[in-house]
Write a protein that holds these residues in place. Structure first.
Motif, short mmCIF file in Angstrom:
data_model
loop_
_atom_site.label_atom_id
_atom_site.label_comp_id
_atom_site.label_asym_id
_atom_site.label_seq_id
_atom_site.Cartn_x
_atom_site.Cartn_y
_atom_site.Cartn_z
N PRO A 198 -0.46 -14.23 0.35
CA PRO A 198 -1.17 -14.46 1.61
C PRO A 198 -2.03 -13.28 2.06
N GLY A 199 -1.84 -12.10 1.43
CA GLY A 199 -2.72 -10.97 1.70
C GLY A 199 -2.75 -10.07 0.48
N PRO A 200 -3.79 -9.24 0.34
CA PRO A 200 -3.81 -8.33 -0.81
C PRO A 200 -2.67 -7.32 -0.73
N ARG A 201 -2.32 -6.75 -1.88
CA ARG A 201 -1.27 -5.72 -1.91
C ARG A 201 -1.64 -4.60 -0.93
N SER A 202 -0.68 -4.17 -0.11
CA SER A 202 -1.01 -3.19 0.94
C SER A 202 -0.48 -1.80 0.61
N THR A 203 -0.19 -1.55 -0.66
CA THR A 203 0.24 -0.20 -1.06
C THR A 203 -0.51 0.22 -2.32
#
Lengths: 204, 313
Positions: free
Chosen positions: A79-84
């Motif tokens: 639901p969202g791009p990888r945030s790390t």
């Protein structure tokens, strides 16, 4: 359905041995339709597995679907791009107590052309090994030990795998700012290396 | 609406006949990308699949909870590096044969077997593009892609005087499967994204642009302003939505494809995901009208050879 458009069985076809032309013409559409319905349904059930009934269908057919390698998922960046931003590092400890740092080819440090064939390292380490696939950690440790075994009298005895990462800032805070350094660390595992693990390493 | 009407519509959609040209062009382009896939694997072949590599058979079996019954040619020769070399050579030859149309169906079958075996041997290095390549090759086995623009199988087709419009028509259902596969990619990704969060609030492209290991070339200005980031995020949803809906409508089709090509080329410029964007771009050929493809191929041939043949409609 009309049979007007049906094509005859090809000459020299194996179907000729099994069925007459008329028989094949009669069953061709039902067979192909069953094949189409089965695969379209399986794809739908695998991709939108959000109900116990759908899950039962997946469970029943998973053997075939997985055997054929047809399982698929297109949830890239959702639901969202990888945030790390992660990377994985290994510390090789040798018999004499010395140590050596190892890391794989990191995409952000490679030039334009080198990073194209090396992209598999990104997928393997940054998307998988650094997070949710502990099954490969012992293999990585053994591989790192073998590639860092330079002195026959001083073999690696221990490999530690460490993940470094940093969170990507949210848009409200992050525009026109560089990413924070990857300074959060977690030791994934410490693996003893045996003589058997180093079998077959060639020394000059 | 009667059941008869539904059955007729089903019959028309799946069992009408079409020129094999679209699927043949797709076969050639997919063949080139399969060759690229193989060549890009070669430098680290033993790292990923070798007996002393980074991923053992045991690790993969553990990952699959011990269920190891998969279509995998490496199961016959586990931890055998000589077999790996032979395997890669055969795979390469099959990909070349697929491109040239040399026994295309057999070549597609071998390519599919090799892609599936590599995936089952080490599933941790493959991305969505590799999955798409594997599944597309499976559908290609059923198609008559070797009935046009191919080295073998000339007796099955008629192509008088190099007229690309005169190929003997073939059953459309394998082409439909390939088209549906492409639409499924965008359908699933669209519905996974619209559940909420960064794709709805317009910030997803910002986060994606900050993933360091994916960056290839910088895109100045665009990722430095909230309005451009919002526009790209919602634009992505719009294009992906159109690629499983409007692409089926003739009047919108080429417009949708044009926007999609720009979309994927932008990603290709900025992000290092080899092959994936090109795979999606070449797949749009499946939605081209065969007459338009015939015109394009005739133009190309006239441009690069001395033959001057016009393709009648």
């Amino acid at each position: 359905m009309t049979n007007k458009q049906l094509k005859p069985v090809r000459k020299n076809s194996i179907l000729n041995e099994l069925l007459s032309r008329e028989e094949w013409a009669r069953i061709r559409k039902p067979i192909i339709s069953a094949f189409l319905i089965l695969h379209c349904t399986l794809n739908y059930c695998y991709l939108f597995n959000n109900h116990p009934y759908i899950n039962n269908v997946n469970h029943f057919f998973f053997g075939y679907y997985a055997f054929m390698g047809l399982e698929q998922s297109w949830n890239v960046f959702s639901p969202g791009p990888r945030s790390t931003n992660p990377h994985l590092t290994a510390i090789v400890t040798y018999q004499d107590g010395s140590s050596r740092l190892w890391t794989y080819p990191r995409m952000e440090r490679l030039d334009f052309f080198t990073k194209i064939p090396k992209e598999r390292y990104r997928k393997f380490f940054d998307d998988n090994a650094a997070w949710n696939t502990p099954v490969v950690w012992p293999d990585i440790a053994r591989y790192v030990a073998r590639t860092n075994y330079f002195d026959l009298d001083n073999p690696p005895i221990l490999v530690s795998l460490i993940r470094f990462s940093s969170a990507i800032l949210p848009m409200e805070e992050g525009i026109n700012k560089p990413n924070p350094p990857q300074s959060d660390s977690k030791v994934l595992g410490v693996y003893p290396i045996t003589a058997q693990d180093l079998d077959g390493v060639m020394h000059k | 609406m009667s059941i008869y009407t539904i059955l007729q519509a089903w019959d028309r959609f799946w069992f009408s006949e079409v020129s094999p040209l679209s699927v043949a062009v797709y076969r050639i382009l997919l063949g080139f990308l399969t060759i690229a896939f193989i060549l890009l694997l070669i430098p680290d072949l033993f790292v990923w699949f070798g007996s002393h590599g980074m991923c053992s058979n045991q690790a993969v079996a553990d990952w699959n909870n011990g269920h190891a019954v998969f279509l995998n040619l490496f199961s016959f020769f586990p931890d055998n590096d000589q077999f790996l070399v032979v395997f890669q050579c055969v795979f390469f030859l099959a990909a070349v044969a697929l491109t040239l149309g040399f026994h295309a169906r057999v070549a597609a079958t071998i390519c599919y077997l090799c892609l599936t075996s590599l995936y089952h041997r080490n599933p941790f290095i493959f991305n969505a593009g590799d999955t798409y390549l594997r599944v597309s090759t499976f559908w290609l086995i059923f198609s008559a892609s070797g009935n046009a623009l191919a080295l073998t199988g000339r007796q099955k087709r008629s192509n008088p005087a190099g007229n690309f419009n005169s190929y003997k028509k073939v059953s459309i259902w394998p082409l439909r499967l390939l088209q549906i596969q492409l639409a499924t990619v965008y359908w699933h990704t669209f519905f996974c994204k619209i559940v909420g969060g960064p794709w709805i609030d317009g910030s997803a492209v910002f986060t994606a642009s900050r993933i360091e290991d994916l960056q290839r070339l910088p895109l100045p200005f665009v990722f430095e302003h909230a309005w451009t980031i919002n526009l790209l995020t919602w634009g992505t949803l719009g294009i992906e939505g159109a690629l499983f809906t409007l692409i089926w409508i003739k009047e919108f089709r080429y417009w949708v494809i044009a926007f999609a090509v720009i979309f994927h080329l932008t990603i290709e410029y900025h992000m290092n995901i080899p092959i994936f964007e090109w795979l999606m771009i070449v797949s749009y050929v499946l939605f081209f009208e065969p007459e338009h493809l015939a015109l394009a191929i005739t133009w190309l041939r006239n441009k690069f050879t001395n033959q001057k043949v016009t393709t009648p409609n």
